[in-house]
Enzyme design. Structure first.
Site, short mmCIF file in Angstrom:
data_model
loop_
_atom_site.label_atom_id
_atom_site.label_comp_id
_atom_site.label_asym_id
_atom_site.label_seq_id
_atom_site.Cartn_x
_atom_site.Cartn_y
_atom_site.Cartn_z
N HIS A 117 1.00 -1.23 0.00
CA HIS A 117 0.22 0.00 -0.03
C HIS A 117 0.89 1.31 0.02
O HIS A 117 0.43 2.35 0.35
CB HIS A 117 -1.03 -0.15 1.27
CG HIS A 117 -0.37 0.12 2.39
ND1 HIS A 117 -0.73 -0.50 3.55
CD2 HIS A 117 0.86 0.75 2.84
CE1 HIS A 117 0.15 -0.03 4.67
NE2 HIS A 117 1.07 0.26 4.37
N HIS A 123 -2.81 4.32 9.56
CA HIS A 123 -1.40 4.74 10.15
C HIS A 123 -1.65 6.13 10.95
O HIS A 123 -1.26 7.03 10.56
CB HIS A 123 -0.44 5.27 8.86
CG HIS A 123 -0.24 3.89 8.03
ND1 HIS A 123 -1.15 3.34 7.01
CD2 HIS A 123 0.68 3.01 7.90
CE1 HIS A 123 -0.83 2.37 6.45
NE2 HIS A 123 0.46 2.14 6.85
N HIS A 181 9.81 -3.92 4.68
CA HIS A 181 10.36 -2.34 4.73
C HIS A 181 10.29 -2.00 6.17
O HIS A 181 9.76 -2.63 7.25
CB HIS A 181 9.39 -1.44 4.08
CG HIS A 181 7.99 -1.14 4.57
ND1 HIS A 181 6.80 -2.17 4.48
CD2 HIS A 181 7.21 -0.40 4.78
CE1 HIS A 181 5.60 -1.73 4.99
NE2 HIS A 181 5.86 -0.64 5.26
N GLU A 210 3.20 -5.73 8.59
CA GLU A 210 1.75 -5.52 7.87
C GLU A 210 1.61 -6.86 7.05
O GLU A 210 0.50 -6.86 6.86
CB GLU A 210 1.94 -4.38 6.95
CG GLU A 210 2.44 -2.98 7.78
CD GLU A 210 2.42 -1.97 6.70
OE1 GLU A 210 2.21 -0.68 7.20
OE2 GLU A 210 2.57 -1.92 5.40
C1 DHB Z 1 5.94 3.94 3.63
C2 DHB Z 1 5.43 2.45 3.37
C3 DHB Z 1 4.43 2.37 4.26
O1 DHB Z 1 3.67 1.02 4.14
C4 DHB Z 1 4.01 3.45 5.00
O2 DHB Z 1 2.79 3.28 5.60
C5 DHB Z 1 4.53 4.41 5.10
C6 DHB Z 1 5.46 4.94 4.28
C7 DHB Z 1 7.44 4.23 2.66
O3 DHB Z 1 7.78 3.44 2.03
O4 DHB Z 1 7.93 5.27 2.95
FE FE Z 2 2.08 1.18 5.87
#
Ligand code: DHB
Ligand code: FE
Length: 292
Positions: A12, A59, A197, A244
């Site tokens: 997402h 978020h 991530h 996530e």
């Molecule tokens: C990023 C990825 C995410 O899943 C998020 O919620 C906020 C930022 C990112 O890649 O910067």
């Molecule tokens: Fe996220």
């Protein structure tokens, strides 16, 4: 009766929403991401659902540290786009399905999963970016998403977070709930977020292609093993935000091959698998499974 015909899985990344909204989709960096969704966009047109049950995470947009529901179901008639960082995306309001959402809440709570019922809620990139990726760009005022959406928010932001196993079990309860709804409608269940991530700390920028592809393999072929991955493995291997991915297990647990926690029925048909690094700070993953 209602039935779940397919599940969709996708990252997402908020910068994907920004790339769409700022007209950057044809830049080579973004082209490599969006081409992975060309199939899915056509597939959505050819396999239009009546309702999307969309598992995502908020978020700190609708919820904050004041109140942290582990699992929250959106029962409202509509949900307005809102966001941190980039601001609210210029996308249509998300229409809900209060009747089906209330039925699912009743059934799932009676199956011993405690849900928070949310009658008023804004939705952030966690929900709107997957919709844009799969449904294409829509005029914020004259346009509309192709069908009602039931937002289902999972806390993967503030510890303690739910385990993958609990998410997988919850998916089975959601399937029973949907299949006991007395209307002949076709429901898609989506699991969103991920893949690896980490946005903060010394390991910021972490991506783990091996872990991500192992997760995709297991999600598709051995979901019972995917459900058994302990939460600490996501954090160690896929980064703090890689957790996530447990949301994908809710959608997978709702597929019709899963009965009493085991994969007993015919495996769902793999329609699409896509993996790409990078998009912003994350690895992007996308899968479509159809029930047989
Ligand atoms: C990023 C990825 C995410 O899943 C998020 O919620 C906020 C930022 C990112 O890649 O910067
Ligand atoms: Fe996220």
């Amino acid at each position: 009766m209602a039935k779940i015909t397919a599940s969709v899985y996708t990252s997402h990344v908020p910068a994907i929403g920004a790339a769409l909204d700022m007209g950057k989709t044809h830049e080579p960096y973004w082209q490599a991401v969006f081409q992975g969704y060309d199939y899915g966009k056509q597939w959505m047109k050819d396999n239009k659902p009546d309702v999307i049950f969309l598992v995502y995470n908020d978020h700190a947009t609708a919820f904050s540290l004041d109140m942290i529901p582990t699992f929250a179901i959106g029962t409202a008639a509509e949900f307005k786009p809102a966001d941190e960082g980039y601001g609210a995306r210029p996308v249509p309001v998300v229409k809900g399905h209060p009747e089906l959402a209330s039925h699912i809440a009743q059934s799932v709570i009676q199956q011993d999963f405690d849900l928070t019922i949310v009658n008023k809620m804004d939705v952030d990139h966690g929900l709107t970016v997957p919709l844009s990726l799969m449904c294409g760009e829509q005029d914020p005022v004259k346009g509309a998403w192709p069908c009602p959406v039931i937002p289902f928010a999972v806390n993967v932001v503030q510890y303690p977070v739910p385990s993958g196993q609990r998410c997988f079990n919850l998916g089975q309860a959601i399937r029973k709930a949907i299949e006991s709804y007395d209307e002949d409608i076709n429901v898609h269940i989506w699991g969103t977020g991920g893949m690896s991530h980490q946005l903060q700390g010394p390991r910021a920028g972490l991506i783990n292609k091996e872990f991500d592809n192992m997760f995709l393999d297991k999600l598709i072929e051995d979901p019972v093993a995917a459900a058994a991955i302990p939460h600490i493995d996501y954090v160690r291997e896929a980064g703090s935000e890689g957790i996530e991915l447990v949301m994908w297990l809710i959608a997978r647990g709702a597929m019709s091959d899963i009965n009493d926690g085991k994969a007993t029925g015919p495996a769902p048909k793999l329609m699409k698998r896509f993996y790409h690094v990078p998009a912003s700070n994350t690895a992007v993953g996308h899968v479509i499974l159809e029930n047989q």
